[in-house]
Design a protein around this motif. Sequence first.
Motif, PDB file in Angstrom:
ATOM      1  N   ALA A  69     -13.640 -42.881  81.013  1.00  0.00           N
ATOM      2  CA  ALA A  69     -13.300 -41.918  80.577  1.00  0.00           C
ATOM      3  C   ALA A  69     -12.014 -42.305  81.230  1.00  0.00           C
ATOM      4  CB  ALA A  69     -14.078 -40.437  80.450  1.00  0.00           C
ATOM      5  N   VAL A  70     -10.717 -41.885  79.718  1.00  0.00           N
ATOM      6  CA  VAL A  70      -9.518 -40.962  80.735  1.00  0.00           C
ATOM      7  C   VAL A  70      -9.098 -40.344  79.924  1.00  0.00           C
ATOM      8  CG1 VAL A  70      -7.388 -42.477  79.466  1.00  0.00           C
ATOM      9  CG2 VAL A  70      -9.484 -44.053  79.488  1.00  0.00           C
ATOM     10  N   ALA A  71      -8.291 -39.551  80.673  1.00  0.00           N
ATOM     11  CA  ALA A  71      -8.101 -37.705  81.012  1.00  0.00           C
ATOM     12  C   ALA A  71      -6.921 -37.416  80.701  1.00  0.00           C
ATOM     13  CB  ALA A  71      -8.235 -37.419  81.420  1.00  0.00           C
ATOM     14  N   VAL A  72      -6.641 -37.502  80.224  1.00  0.00           N
ATOM     15  CA  VAL A  72      -4.145 -37.073  78.915  1.00  0.00           C
ATOM     16  C   VAL A  72      -3.962 -36.443  79.473  1.00  0.00           C
ATOM     17  CG1 VAL A  72      -3.263 -37.460  77.062  1.00  0.00           C
ATOM     18  CG2 VAL A  72      -5.147 -38.771  77.130  1.00  0.00           C
ATOM     19  N   ALA A  73      -2.683 -35.547  80.368  1.00  0.00           N
ATOM     20  CA  ALA A  73      -1.846 -34.953  80.108  1.00  0.00           C
ATOM     21  C   ALA A  73      -0.850 -35.184  79.584  1.00  0.00           C
ATOM     22  CB  ALA A  73      -1.689 -34.484  81.636  1.00  0.00           C
ATOM     23  N   ALA A  74      -0.637 -34.587  78.515  1.00  0.00           N
ATOM     24  CA  ALA A  74       0.561 -34.082  77.707  1.00  0.00           C
ATOM     25  C   ALA A  74       1.205 -32.906  76.906  1.00  0.00           C
ATOM     26  CB  ALA A  74       0.317 -34.995  76.836  1.00  0.00           C
ATOM     27  N   PRO A  75       1.862 -32.722  76.645  1.00  0.00           N
ATOM     28  CA  PRO A  75       2.816 -31.704  76.107  1.00  0.00           C
ATOM     29  C   PRO A  75       2.149 -31.911  74.747  1.00  0.00           C
ATOM     30  CG  PRO A  75       4.204 -32.468  76.448  1.00  0.00           C
ATOM     31  CD  PRO A  75       3.274 -33.573  77.136  1.00  0.00           C
ATOM     32  N   GLY A  92     -10.256 -33.786  85.611  1.00  0.00           N
ATOM     33  CA  GLY A  92      -8.859 -32.681  85.579  1.00  0.00           C
ATOM     34  C   GLY A  92      -8.625 -32.474  86.469  1.00  0.00           C
ATOM     35  N   ALA A  93      -9.256 -32.661  88.666  1.00  0.00           N
ATOM     36  CA  ALA A  93      -8.959 -32.007  89.714  1.00  0.00           C
ATOM     37  C   ALA A  93      -7.770 -33.572  89.707  1.00  0.00           C
ATOM     38  CB  ALA A  93      -9.568 -32.464  90.611  1.00  0.00           C
ATOM     39  N   GLU A  94      -8.017 -34.784  89.715  1.00  0.00           N
ATOM     40  CA  GLU A  94      -6.914 -36.168  89.992  1.00  0.00           C
ATOM     41  C   GLU A  94      -6.242 -36.011  88.889  1.00  0.00           C
ATOM     42  OE1 GLU A  94      -7.444 -39.108  91.867  1.00  0.00           O
ATOM     43  OE2 GLU A  94      -8.472 -36.919  92.619  1.00  0.00           O
ATOM     44  N   LEU A  95      -5.799 -34.940  88.188  1.00  0.00           N
ATOM     45  CA  LEU A  95      -4.654 -34.661  87.145  1.00  0.00           C
ATOM     46  C   LEU A  95      -3.647 -33.740  87.610  1.00  0.00           C
ATOM     47  CD1 LEU A  95      -5.607 -34.779  83.282  1.00  0.00           C
ATOM     48  CD2 LEU A  95      -3.983 -36.186  84.266  1.00  0.00           C
ATOM     49  N   GLU A  96      -4.441 -32.398  88.287  1.00  0.00           N
ATOM     50  CA  GLU A  96      -4.105 -32.110  88.631  1.00  0.00           C
ATOM     51  C   GLU A  96      -3.201 -32.554  90.445  1.00  0.00           C
ATOM     52  OE1 GLU A  96      -6.481 -28.673  89.457  1.00  0.00           O
ATOM     53  OE2 GLU A  96      -6.306 -28.183  86.884  1.00  0.00           O
ATOM     54  N   ALA A 114      -0.178 -34.881  87.498  1.00  0.00           N
ATOM     55  CA  ALA A 114       0.197 -35.008  85.796  1.00  0.00           C
ATOM     56  C   ALA A 114       0.189 -33.488  86.213  1.00  0.00           C
ATOM     57  CB  ALA A 114      -0.470 -36.075  85.811  1.00  0.00           C
ATOM     58  N   ALA A 115      -0.192 -32.636  86.840  1.00  0.00           N
ATOM     59  CA  ALA A 115      -0.232 -31.228  85.422  1.00  0.00           C
ATOM     60  C   ALA A 115      -0.607 -30.206  86.548  1.00  0.00           C
ATOM     61  CB  ALA A 115      -2.190 -31.221  84.340  1.00  0.00           C
ATOM     62  N   HIS A 116       0.173 -29.186  86.171  1.00  0.00           N
ATOM     63  CA  HIS A 116      -0.291 -28.130  87.149  1.00  0.00           C
ATOM     64  C   HIS A 116      -1.352 -27.695  87.539  1.00  0.00           C
ATOM     65  CE1 HIS A 116       3.164 -27.856  87.968  1.00  0.00           C
ATOM     66  NE2 HIS A 116       4.162 -27.893  86.328  1.00  0.00           N
ATOM     67  N   THR A 117      -1.758 -26.725  88.627  1.00  0.00           N
ATOM     68  CA  THR A 117      -3.006 -26.688  88.585  1.00  0.00           C
ATOM     69  C   THR A 117      -4.075 -25.583  87.492  1.00  0.00           C
ATOM     70  OG1 THR A 117      -3.006 -25.178  90.734  1.00  0.00           O
ATOM     71  CG2 THR A 117      -4.365 -24.609  89.793  1.00  0.00           C
ATOM     72  N   GLY A 118      -4.890 -25.484  86.950  1.00  0.00           N
ATOM     73  CA  GLY A 118      -5.280 -24.614  85.424  1.00  0.00           C
ATOM     74  C   GLY A 118      -5.722 -26.117  84.484  1.00  0.00           C
ATOM     75  N   ASP A 125      -1.021 -26.510  77.453  1.00  0.00           N
ATOM     76  CA  ASP A 125       0.005 -27.705  77.205  1.00  0.00           C
ATOM     77  C   ASP A 125       1.161 -27.610  77.807  1.00  0.00           C
ATOM     78  OD1 ASP A 125       1.607 -26.434  75.797  1.00  0.00           O
ATOM     79  OD2 ASP A 125       1.820 -28.008  74.698  1.00  0.00           O
ATOM     80  N   TYR A 126       1.511 -26.667  77.849  1.00  0.00           N
ATOM     81  CA  TYR A 126       2.984 -26.243  79.191  1.00  0.00           C
ATOM     82  C   TYR A 126       2.089 -26.204  80.714  1.00  0.00           C
ATOM     83  CZ  TYR A 126      -0.136 -22.028  80.606  1.00  0.00           C
ATOM     84  OH  TYR A 126      -1.406 -21.284  80.379  1.00  0.00           O
ATOM     85  N   LEU A 127       0.765 -26.783  80.476  1.00  0.00           N
ATOM     86  CA  LEU A 127       0.543 -26.853  82.566  1.00  0.00           C
ATOM     87  C   LEU A 127       0.110 -28.149  82.684  1.00  0.00           C
ATOM     88  CD1 LEU A 127      -2.738 -24.850  82.135  1.00  0.00           C
ATOM     89  CD2 LEU A 127      -0.649 -24.673  83.567  1.00  0.00           C
ATOM     90  N   ALA A 128       0.983 -29.544  81.541  1.00  0.00           N
ATOM     91  CA  ALA A 128       1.119 -30.780  81.862  1.00  0.00           C
ATOM     92  C   ALA A 128       2.911 -31.207  81.957  1.00  0.00           C
ATOM     93  CB  ALA A 128       0.839 -31.318  80.462  1.00  0.00           C
ATOM     94  N   THR A 129       2.455 -31.496  83.129  1.00  0.00           N
ATOM     95  CA  THR A 129       4.344 -31.759  83.832  1.00  0.00           C
ATOM     96  C   THR A 129       5.076 -32.763  83.273  1.00  0.00           C
ATOM     97  OG1 THR A 129       3.198 -32.951  85.821  1.00  0.00           O
ATOM     98  CG2 THR A 129       3.546 -31.100  86.257  1.00  0.00           C
ATOM     99  N   GLY A 130       4.358 -33.691  82.195  1.00  0.00           N
ATOM    100  CA  GLY A 130       5.415 -34.653  81.758  1.00  0.00           C
ATOM    101  C   GLY A 130       4.364 -35.304  80.512  1.00  0.00           C
ATOM    102  N   GLU A 131       4.260 -37.019  80.279  1.00  0.00           N
ATOM    103  CA  GLU A 131       3.097 -37.643  79.582  1.00  0.00           C
ATOM    104  C   GLU A 131       2.170 -38.840  80.675  1.00  0.00           C
ATOM    105  OE1 GLU A 131       4.182 -39.061  76.305  1.00  0.00           O
ATOM    106  OE2 GLU A 131       5.141 -37.468  75.764  1.00  0.00           O
ATOM    107  N   GLY A 132       0.660 -38.707  80.816  1.00  0.00           N
ATOM    108  CA  GLY A 132       0.300 -39.202  81.540  1.00  0.00           C
ATOM    109  C   GLY A 132      -1.433 -39.170  81.363  1.00  0.00           C
TER     110      GLY A 132
END
Length: 146
Positions: A100-106, A31-35, A39-43, A73-80
């Motif tokens: 593990a593969v973390a997903v950031a996406a709407p 999660g910290a890496e996505l932020e 790839a994603a906003h804080t939270g 999902d509004y915290l994701a900046t796109g799909e990554g």
Amino acid sequence: MMSTRQSALTVHAVHLDVKVASRWEAVAHLGAELERTGAAHTGYADSLVARERRFSTYLGHGIAVPHALHTHDYLATGEGIVFARFATPIPWDDEEVSIAVAVAAPASAQVEILCRLTATFLNPGHLDTLATSADPTAIARILQHT
């Protein structure tokens, strides 16, 4: 009906030999890496943990795919995604996870991405590369074309 979208998936980071002791440390790291990578906003990291507490994201064969609650999902900046391979397998429910593969996406894209990743994991050649390669570029290439 599933879309037949062919766009490449953005791989924000590939981490090899990650040293964590638990599923919760792994989810926090991802999660910290996505932020951190945008790839994603804080939270978003907190939402990964909340999702994991509700239902495990363990898929089988030593693989987990953490993703956020649909309500965040509004915290994701796109799909990554962010990929992590652990230095030693970590406990995850009653199993052990090495990848593990973390997903950031709407929410509208999460199911498709999860299906695409699962198909990649079912390919023995791809799974071998993900599990053993020391080359982050080779891993990213496989995941981008998922």
